[in-house]
Enzyme design. Structure first.
Site, PDB file in Angstrom:
ATOM      1  N   HIS A 168     -15.925  26.922  19.720  1.00 23.29           N
ATOM      2  CA  HIS A 168     -17.140  27.120  20.528  1.00 23.29           C
ATOM      3  C   HIS A 168     -16.745  27.612  21.935  1.00 23.29           C
ATOM      4  CE1 HIS A 168     -20.913  26.206  22.468  1.00 23.29           C
ATOM      5  NE2 HIS A 168     -21.385  25.483  21.475  1.00 23.29           N
ATOM      6  N   GLU A 272     -18.598  32.460  19.562  1.00 16.60           N
ATOM      7  CA  GLU A 272     -17.910  31.414  18.812  1.00 16.60           C
ATOM      8  C   GLU A 272     -17.471  31.919  17.434  1.00 16.60           C
ATOM      9  OE1 GLU A 272     -20.629  28.051  18.770  1.00 16.60           O
ATOM     10  OE2 GLU A 272     -21.630  28.863  20.525  1.00 16.60           O
TER      11      GLU A 272
END
Ligand SMILES: O=P(O)(O)OC[C@H]1O[C@@H](O)[C@H](O)[C@@H](O)[C@@H]1O
Length: 315
Positions: A168, A272
């Site tokens: 992320h 991500e």
């Protein structure tokens, strides 16, 4: 630790006394990895410039995940399952793995650390599977940041397990309105802001003028984030991670997050590398590998003059 290794690697205390590993490459780049979350919180180039976004309001207080850097989403991305959002790997204490199984050797990589996460009884109650998650964080030649995850099913009951996953990554950008993401144009995505409805991306490249929360499917291995103001391009290379999530909370959601400054959305974008649409399934004894490589190329492009092929083809 050998003295050779300790030149590149040091364990010290970070915020709130949490242990962190400092990686220093002899050519000047550096990175920091908290054992809490196996979480990269800093990546600096050889001029000492920070390349990852870390919120000034990040709490560094377990069990809350650190806001910024590179949280690891495992064994569940977002709310695609019964676990808490983004799974538990980002708010567990990882350990340094002094004897990881062999890794393909690359002698030009000096600064790296191996971490490991194994489930405790607490995790087994919420996700009843035995696993070993090994994460290597390395600085490559030219200051590239490389993350390799190796996840093995160590169940002794013969059962397979499935998971979704994401790195992320919060990138630091000068002004979100001056940023373009290239490599995702014309692809299908699920829009989290519209009940995960499927759309096809139109236009040349992604730009930002409001909240974005999209999951692009079957994405190429290379994606570029172009920061026109900084004249800097981040290049993501990924392997084993077919999907890519793009997220910016914009002003309203930013205000609603207690660990994020009201205006900080202007200075970050999450792109991500992920495996979400088709969960990964491992039988006992099987291992999955997911790799992310981040590098920087300085760009002298001005808005409107960008040839995306030049960015995506640069090695
Ligand atoms: O606040 P969290 O749990 O760190 O999640 C932040 C964001 O993470 C993104 O990956 C999701 O797509 C968003 O929906 C979510 O809001």
């Amino acid at each position: 630790m050998s003295s050779e290794k300790s030149r590149y690697y040091e364990v010290c205390k970070g915020f709130n006394g949490l242990d962190k590993v400092l990686l220093r490459d002899p050519r000047g780049s550096s990175a920091e990895v908290y054992l809490y979350g196996g979480h990269v919180t800093s990546w600096k180039n050889d001029h000492g410039e920070e390349l990852l976004f870390l919120s000034s309001k990040a709490t560094f207080k377990p069990p809350k995940a650190i806001r910024g850097g590179i949280p690891i989403c495992f064994p569940q991305f977002s709310c695609h399952g019964n676990l808490d959002q983004h799974g538990f790997a980002r708010n567990r204490f990882w350990a340094i793995d002094d004897h990881p199984p062999p890794f393909p050797t690359n002698n030009s990589i000096k600064a790296f650390v191996d971490l490991i996460l194994k489930p405790s009884e607490e995790e087994m109650k919420i996700w009843p599977h035995s696993f070993e998650f090994r994460l290597r964080v390395a600085l490559g030649p030219g200051g590239d940041l490389m993350l390799t995850s190796r996840i093995r099913n160590t169940n002794t009951d013969g059962k397979p397990f499935s998971f979704t996953f994401a790195y992320h990554t919060y990138f630091s950008v000068s002004d979100i309105c001056e940023v373009r993401v290239e490599g995702l144009e014309t692809l299908d995505y699920l829009d989290n802001l519209q009940k995960k409805k499927r759309f096809t991306e139109q236009g040349d490249a992604l730009t930002f003028e409001s909240e974005v929360d999209k999951m692009y499917l079957s994405t190429p291995t290379k994606i570029a984030i172009i920061d026109h103001e900084k004249k800097r391009t981040y290049v993501l290379r990924k392997d084993g991670l077919p999907d890519a999530v793009v997220w910016n909370p914009w002003d309203k959601k930013a205000k609603a997050m207690t660990d994020f400054g009201d205006n900080e959305y202007k200075h970050m974008v999450c792109v991500e590398a992920a495996a979400i649409e088709k969960p990964i399934t491992l039988k006992p004894g099987e291992e999955w590998k997911g790799r992310l490589e981040l590098s920087i190329v300085s760009s002298s492009y001005c808005s409107g003059q960008l040839d995306p092929r030049r960015v995506l083809q640069c090695s």
